[in-house]
Design an enzyme around this catalytic site. Structure first.
Site, PDB file in Angstrom:
ATOM      1  N   GLN A 147      15.589  -2.281 -32.431  1.00  0.00           N
ATOM      2  CA  GLN A 147      13.740  -1.669 -32.823  1.00  0.00           C
ATOM      3  C   GLN A 147      12.984  -1.979 -32.179  1.00  0.00           C
ATOM      4  O   GLN A 147      11.588  -1.316 -32.817  1.00  0.00           O
ATOM      5  CB  GLN A 147      14.101  -2.178 -34.424  1.00  0.00           C
ATOM      6  CG  GLN A 147      15.343  -1.420 -35.300  1.00  0.00           C
ATOM      7  CD  GLN A 147      15.034   0.335 -35.417  1.00  0.00           C
ATOM      8  OE1 GLN A 147      14.020   0.544 -34.816  1.00  0.00           O
ATOM      9  NE2 GLN A 147      16.088   0.914 -36.166  1.00  0.00           N
ATOM     10  N   THR A 169      36.700   0.603 -19.999  1.00  0.00           N
ATOM     11  CA  THR A 169      35.962   0.744 -18.715  1.00  0.00           C
ATOM     12  C   THR A 169      34.838   1.024 -19.109  1.00  0.00           C
ATOM     13  O   THR A 169      33.963   1.706 -19.822  1.00  0.00           O
ATOM     14  CB  THR A 169      36.976   2.563 -18.691  1.00  0.00           C
ATOM     15  OG1 THR A 169      37.737   2.561 -18.316  1.00  0.00           O
ATOM     16  CG2 THR A 169      35.878   2.915 -16.796  1.00  0.00           C
ATOM     17  N   CYS A 225      22.978   2.683 -40.712  1.00  0.00           N
ATOM     18  CA  CYS A 225      24.385   2.005 -40.922  1.00  0.00           C
ATOM     19  C   CYS A 225      24.702   1.246 -42.077  1.00  0.00           C
ATOM     20  O   CYS A 225      25.783   0.642 -42.301  1.00  0.00           O
ATOM     21  CB  CYS A 225      24.087   0.157 -40.445  1.00  0.00           C
ATOM     22  SG  CYS A 225      24.224   1.398 -37.974  1.00  0.00           S
ATOM     23  N   GLY A 264      24.416  -1.563 -30.491  1.00  0.00           N
ATOM     24  CA  GLY A 264      23.466  -3.184 -31.230  1.00  0.00           C
ATOM     25  C   GLY A 264      24.253  -3.232 -31.603  1.00  0.00           C
ATOM     26  O   GLY A 264      24.845  -4.666 -32.060  1.00  0.00           O
ATOM     27  N   SER A 274      20.053  -1.046 -28.402  1.00  0.00           N
ATOM     28  CA  SER A 274      21.017   0.063 -27.716  1.00  0.00           C
ATOM     29  C   SER A 274      20.100   1.349 -27.399  1.00  0.00           C
ATOM     30  O   SER A 274      18.943   1.701 -27.565  1.00  0.00           O
ATOM     31  CB  SER A 274      20.861   0.032 -29.873  1.00  0.00           C
ATOM     32  OG  SER A 274      21.427   1.675 -29.659  1.00  0.00           O
ATOM     33  N   HIS A 302      20.545   4.625 -28.398  1.00  0.00           N
ATOM     34  CA  HIS A 302      20.057   6.106 -28.946  1.00  0.00           C
ATOM     35  C   HIS A 302      19.041   5.416 -29.643  1.00  0.00           C
ATOM     36  O   HIS A 302      18.534   7.030 -30.438  1.00  0.00           O
ATOM     37  CB  HIS A 302      20.977   6.423 -29.918  1.00  0.00           C
ATOM     38  CG  HIS A 302      21.568   5.303 -31.007  1.00  0.00           C
ATOM     39  ND1 HIS A 302      21.213   5.865 -32.210  1.00  0.00           N
ATOM     40  CD2 HIS A 302      21.988   4.065 -31.658  1.00  0.00           C
ATOM     41  CE1 HIS A 302      20.996   4.915 -33.050  1.00  0.00           C
ATOM     42  NE2 HIS A 302      22.115   3.625 -32.724  1.00  0.00           N
TER      43      HIS A 302
END
Length: 380
Positions: free
Chosen positions: A177, A235, A324, A69, A197, A199
């Site tokens: 979220q 990659t 974060c 994200g 995202s 995770h």
């Protein structure tokens, strides 16, 4: 240890983990390689892109895979600024945006952009009239998180998209979220770009994505890349993409079931706090504008970090805000957006629920918080 920090990250779903291992061992080719092994990997990647595009209700041509994200927010904003709908250097953003958005805005200000930050009202929502009054002829971008990561308020993205469209302004939204928690299929096609995202939805870490409306001819921030149509270098992590897609299919399939469950758990936790309710402030919107599994609150007189450490000592993992920015030891961004004083901001904590959370666990957490507060208040 009972985990109540699912807004920070989630455990990898077992089915998604099996997909990851299978793809990593059997479809390991570089998607840009011209031999059959590379072609098999490319075919799988495009199948995942199509499946996720269908989940979002978007054109797969605008879907690009990223490392998550934070990178997604950065690259999406830069891409939109490379293809503005009109001339100008003014940006409007929510005051409580994720740190990855604030990071790119800080750099853009050094490049001559002006940024207007919009606070929340008492319910944790953006005032649309305030946004309208902040728009200038030179406003070229609005960026607004769909669901606030610290209190779970759901912003009026559909209305904001109409405002942006009427004023020829790009609109980026952080869906990190909201994806997998509420249905975003109706609003995803309305924005210029959005990020998500893996995770946060029981997929792997280090994978996510960005959608950019394919009608816009953006320029890559990192020139010379051949992967993902030049959107980012490196990659493509096909095993992680496949695992994230499997996790997305699974969580989207139980959206209504999860919403009902989290509403019950939220009510049970808040009910358990009643003995100390005079010291507790819960920051939330009305039910239709509130993500039930994120509970942002503060307890008067008790620093959030101390409460978090006490809960940790007693076997509960909670948070003081976005993971974060915790390492920076600064108050959660939402506290500034809500207009809290500095001492009040330090009292903020976040409880976030997940698939493994139970009524018994949330009640136990509530009772533990009550006992900590009562013990603290008895101290001279």
């Amino acid at each position: 240890m009972i985990y109540f920090d699912f807004a920070a990250t989630t455990p990898l779903d077992r089915d998604a983990a099996e997909v990851y291992v299978k793809v990593a061992t059997e479809y390991f080719g570089n998607t840009q390689s011209l031999h059959d092994i590379g072609s098999q990997s490319q075919f799988l990647l495009e199948n995942c892109r199509e499946e996720l595009a269908n989940i979002f209700g978007i054109d797969k041509k605008g879907l690009y895979f990223t490392s998550g994200g934070s990178e997604g927010n950065f690259l999406a904003i830069e891409a939109l600024l490379s293809a503005p709908l009109k001339s100008g250097k003014h940006i409007i953003a929510g005051m409580a945006e994720h740190s990855s958005v604030h990071g790119v805005l800080k750099r853009l200000k050094q490049d001559g952009y002006e940024v207007t930050l919009i606070p929340f009202n008492s319910n944790g929502l953006i005032d649309l009239d305030l946004v309208l009054n902040s728009i200038r002829p030179e406003t070229i971008l609005i960026t607004l998180q769909h669901v606030n990561s610290e209190i779970g308020s759901i912003q009026p993205i559909e209305e904001m998209a109409k405002i942006a469209n009427a004023n020829k302004i790009h609109f980026h939204s952080d869906f990190v979220q909201s994806f997998g928690k509420i249905n975003v299929k109706n609003i995803a096609p309305l924005v210029s770009s959005f990020s998500f995202s893996g995770h946060k939805i029981y997929g792997p870490k280090g994978i996510g994505g960005v959608y950019i409306n394919p009608n816009f001819s953006w320029e890559p921030f990192f020139p010379g890349g051949s992967h993902e149509s030049g959107f980012r270098p490196g990659t493509v992590n096909v095993p992680a993409v496949a695992a994230m897609t499997a996790a997305a299919q699974k969580i989207i399939g139980r959206l209504e079931e999860d919403q009902t469950k989290f509403q019950s758990l939220r009510k049970a936790f808040i009910e358990a706090l009643k003995p100390v309710k005079e010291w507790v402030d819960i920051y939330q919107a009305d039910d239709d504008r509130q993500l039930a599994n994120i509970i942002g609150l503060r307890i008067s007189g008790i620093e959030g970090q101390w409460m978090m450490l006490e809960c940790n000592r007693l076997g509960f993992a909670i948070s003081t805000g976005s993971a974060c920015q915790i390492g920076m030891q600064t108050p959660a961004k939402v506290t500034e957006a809500l207009g809290l004083e500095k001492d009040e901001a330090k009292e903020f904590i976040r409880i976030s629920l997940g698939s493994s959370s139970t009524i018994e666990e949330v009640v136990k957490l509530g009772e533990t918080v009550v006992s900590i507060v009562e013990s603290f208040k008895r101290l001279p």
